[in-house]
Design an enzyme around this catalytic site. Structure first.
Site, short mmCIF file in Angstrom:
data_model
loop_
_atom_site.label_atom_id
_atom_site.label_comp_id
_atom_site.label_asym_id
_atom_site.label_seq_id
_atom_site.Cartn_x
_atom_site.Cartn_y
_atom_site.Cartn_z
N TYR A 1 -14.86 -11.69 -0.19
CA TYR A 1 -15.56 -10.43 -0.45
C TYR A 1 -16.77 -10.63 -1.36
CZ TYR A 1 -11.56 -7.87 1.51
OH TYR A 1 -10.61 -7.38 2.34
N ARG B 1 -3.42 6.69 1.02
CA ARG B 1 -3.93 7.90 1.67
C ARG B 1 -2.95 8.58 2.61
NH1 ARG B 1 -9.39 5.46 3.79
NH2 ARG B 1 -8.09 3.62 3.55
N ARG C 1 0.82 -1.22 0.00
CA ARG C 1 0.00 0.00 0.00
C ARG C 1 0.85 1.27 0.00
NH1 ARG C 1 -5.55 -0.78 1.77
NH2 ARG C 1 -6.08 -2.72 0.76
N ARG D 1 -6.61 11.33 -6.08
CA ARG D 1 -7.85 10.59 -5.82
C ARG D 1 -9.05 11.53 -5.88
NH1 ARG D 1 -11.82 8.50 -3.08
NH2 ARG D 1 -11.90 6.34 -2.34
N ASP E 1 -6.79 -2.76 -7.38
CA ASP E 1 -7.27 -3.41 -6.17
C ASP E 1 -7.60 -4.86 -6.48
OD1 ASP E 1 -8.14 -2.62 -3.26
OD2 ASP E 1 -9.64 -4.02 -3.98
O1 1CP Z 1 0.45 0.66 -3.27
C1 1CP Z 1 -0.35 -0.27 -3.29
O2 1CP Z 1 -0.12 -1.35 -2.69
C2 1CP Z 1 -1.60 0.00 -4.08
C3 1CP Z 1 -2.38 -1.08 -4.70
C4 1CP Z 1 -3.33 -1.86 -3.80
C5 1CP Z 1 -3.21 -3.21 -3.46
C6 1CP Z 1 -2.05 -4.13 -3.77
C7 1CP Z 1 -4.55 -1.40 -3.23
C8 1CP Z 1 -5.07 -0.01 -3.32
N1 1CP Z 1 -5.20 -2.45 -2.66
C9 1CP Z 1 -4.38 -3.57 -2.77
C10 1CP Z 1 -4.67 -4.93 -2.33
C11 1CP Z 1 -5.84 -5.21 -1.48
N2 1CP Z 1 -7.10 -4.65 -1.51
C12 1CP Z 1 -5.87 -6.24 -0.50
C13 1CP Z 1 -4.71 -7.19 -0.26
C14 1CP Z 1 -3.68 -6.61 0.65
C15 1CP Z 1 -4.16 -6.31 2.06
O3 1CP Z 1 -4.52 -7.26 2.78
O4 1CP Z 1 -4.15 -5.13 2.40
C16 1CP Z 1 -7.14 -6.25 0.09
C17 1CP Z 1 -7.63 -7.16 1.18
C18 1CP Z 1 -7.93 -5.23 -0.54
C19 1CP Z 1 -9.35 -4.93 -0.31
C20 1CP Z 1 -9.54 -3.49 0.00
N3 1CP Z 1 -9.50 -2.50 -0.93
C21 1CP Z 1 -9.70 -2.90 1.26
C22 1CP Z 1 -9.76 -3.63 2.60
C23 1CP Z 1 -11.16 -3.91 3.00
C24 1CP Z 1 -11.23 -4.72 4.27
O5 1CP Z 1 -11.60 -5.89 4.22
O6 1CP Z 1 -10.91 -4.15 5.34
C25 1CP Z 1 -9.79 -1.51 1.07
C26 1CP Z 1 -10.00 -0.45 2.11
C27 1CP Z 1 -9.64 -1.27 -0.33
C28 1CP Z 1 -9.58 0.04 -1.03
C29 1CP Z 1 -8.20 0.44 -1.41
N4 1CP Z 1 -7.37 -0.29 -2.24
C30 1CP Z 1 -6.18 0.39 -2.43
C31 1CP Z 1 -6.27 1.61 -1.69
C32 1CP Z 1 -5.19 2.67 -1.64
C33 1CP Z 1 -7.51 1.63 -1.06
C34 1CP Z 1 -8.07 2.76 -0.20
C35 1CP Z 1 -9.06 3.48 -1.03
C36 1CP Z 1 -9.02 4.97 -0.92
O7 1CP Z 1 -8.15 5.64 -1.49
O8 1CP Z 1 -9.95 5.47 -0.26
#
Ligand code: 1CP
Length: 349
Positions: free
Chosen positions: A157, A32, A28, A41, A78
């Site tokens: 999910y 943010r 990540r 964003r 994502d």
């Molecule tokens: O720099 C990076 O790593 C960006 C790319 C990236 C990756 C590899 C994002 C952006 N998401 C992910 C993978 C991801 N997404 C995972 C696997 C890794 C982990 O366990 O963290 C998972 C479970 C998700 C699902 C997801 N997407 C969540 C979690 C939900 C939960 O169950 O709690 C969330 C909050 C997102 C949204 C998301 N994806 C990525 C970002 C930066 C965000 C936040 C969105 C925003 O900007 O508001």
């Protein structure tokens, strides 16, 4: 076949070389906690729009490379973009995380369109091409990682319809109606393979399979829903693209990490925060790279605690192929200057 000859420290490490100081990137790393991410964003007008607008997605992918000089960029997208590409309804509500229309029955399953994935995911592949080109010109030595969620984690999910918890509906479907659950998993596995191969084709130099919820399963569930599909995916990837290394991340697997590493043809395994790096070093094959596993909260804290934790990991990993990373994604309250402090420590190792 080993990955092709390279002078990129991250790829050398995945090929089994103990590069020191170790290469580093952070899960990540685009997100943010960075003001420049929040600005883009806002301009995109939503998370899915950001993921499917190649110039904006490429920009946020590159932001952390410019700021910190990480050894790898990870595609900004994502894991839920695969269900989205199969036509499942997805939205990211502010402060609530992802919301999907849950798959409950045969009709929900039948609506998933695996054949739609290449076209729907085309903008994401365009991001991959742009980022790779930008790295080659502006950041030589930095590699590009593509990724997908593992079928188990993404199915959680898809069946639950939301994240952030224990996924009771998904876990119950796996017990009550294993045929239905296996059918969801089968579609997902096929879509995931297509999606990962397309990223490799577009210029991703390594791939990572995120299995964030692997640790929710019993040992028998872990074997059936985590190891078996991951074995098939990794084998298919090796066959099609023997030059592209794969990183597995069965989060919270505990001692089952050993079984995972022995069975799945990955070149590296990522360790979650609770994994003891010294234990992992003894239980995965010596040529397999390890990646991890600093507590993201230590980066929020900064100072001597951050330094002590980072040094302990380095000490345990010295002399083996190792990629420094966090044990889970960086969190929004992280002060960007603490990441700079971490980079100073690591580059001087
Ligand atoms: O720099 C990076 O790593 C960006 C790319 C990236 C990756 C590899 C994002 C952006 N998401 C992910 C993978 C991801 N997404 C995972 C696997 C890794 C982990 O366990 O963290 C998972 C479970 C998700 C699902 C997801 N997407 C969540 C979690 C939900 C939960 O169950 O709690 C969330 C909050 C997102 C949204 C998301 N994806 C990525 C970002 C930066 C965000 C936040 C969105 C925003 O900007 O508001």
């Amino acid at each position: 076949m080993l990955p092709r000859m390279t002078d990129k420290p991250f790829l050398k490490t995945l090929a089994g070389e103990a590069v020191w100081p170790p290469p580093v990137w952070l899960m990540r790393q685009a997100g943010r906690y960075l003001p420049e991410y929040r600005a883009v964003r806002d301009k995109a007008g939503g998370f899915i729009a950001l993921c499917t607008t190649p110039d904006l997605a490429a920009e946020v992918t590159l932001q952390p490379i410019r700021r910190y000089g990480f050894d790898a960029a990870i595609l900004f997208s994502d894991i839920l973009m695969v269900p989205w590409a199969m036509g499942q309804d997805l939205r990211f509500a502010e402060g609530e995380g992802p919301l999907l229309t849950p798959i409950k029955d045969q009709a929900g399953l039948d609506a998933l369109d695996v054949a739609a994935v290449p076209e729907r995911a085309a903008p994401i592949m365009e991001t991959v091409r742009r980022v790779r080109a930008a790295l080659e010109t502006d950041h030589p030595g930095r590699a590009l990682i593509g990724f997908a969620g593992s079928p188990w984690t993404v199915a959680c999910y898809m069946v639950e319809g939301r994240g952030g918890g224990e996924f009771p509906l998904a876990r119950r479907m796996a017990f009550r109606d294993p045929e239905m659950f296996a059918a969801v998993m089968a579609k997902l596995e096929s879509a995931t393979l297509t999606y990962l191969l397309a990223q490799a084709e577009a210029g991703a130099e390594a791939l990572m399979l995120f299995d964030s919820w692997a640790g929710l399963l019993s040992p028998s569930g872990f074997r059936r829903w985590v190891i078996e599909p991951s074995v098939r995916l990794a084998t298919a990837l090796r066959k099609a693209r023997p030059d592209i290394p794969l990183i597995g991340f069965p989060r919270l697997a505990g001692p089952l990490l050993q079984e995972y590493a022995a069975a799945v043809s990955v070149q590296a395994v990522a360790m979650d925060t609770g994994m003891d790096p010294a234990w992992a070093a003894r239980h995965v094959p010596p040529q397999m790279a390890l990646q991890g596993n600093l507590d993201p909260q230590a980066v929020v804290a900064g100072g001597p605690a951050l330094e002590a934790e980072a040094r302990a990991i380095l000490e345990a990993m010295r002399g083996r192929p190792f990629v420094f990373n966090l044990g889970h994604g960086i969190v929004p309250p992280t002060p960007p200057e603490h990441v700079a402090q971490l980079m100073q420590i690591l580059r001087a190792a």
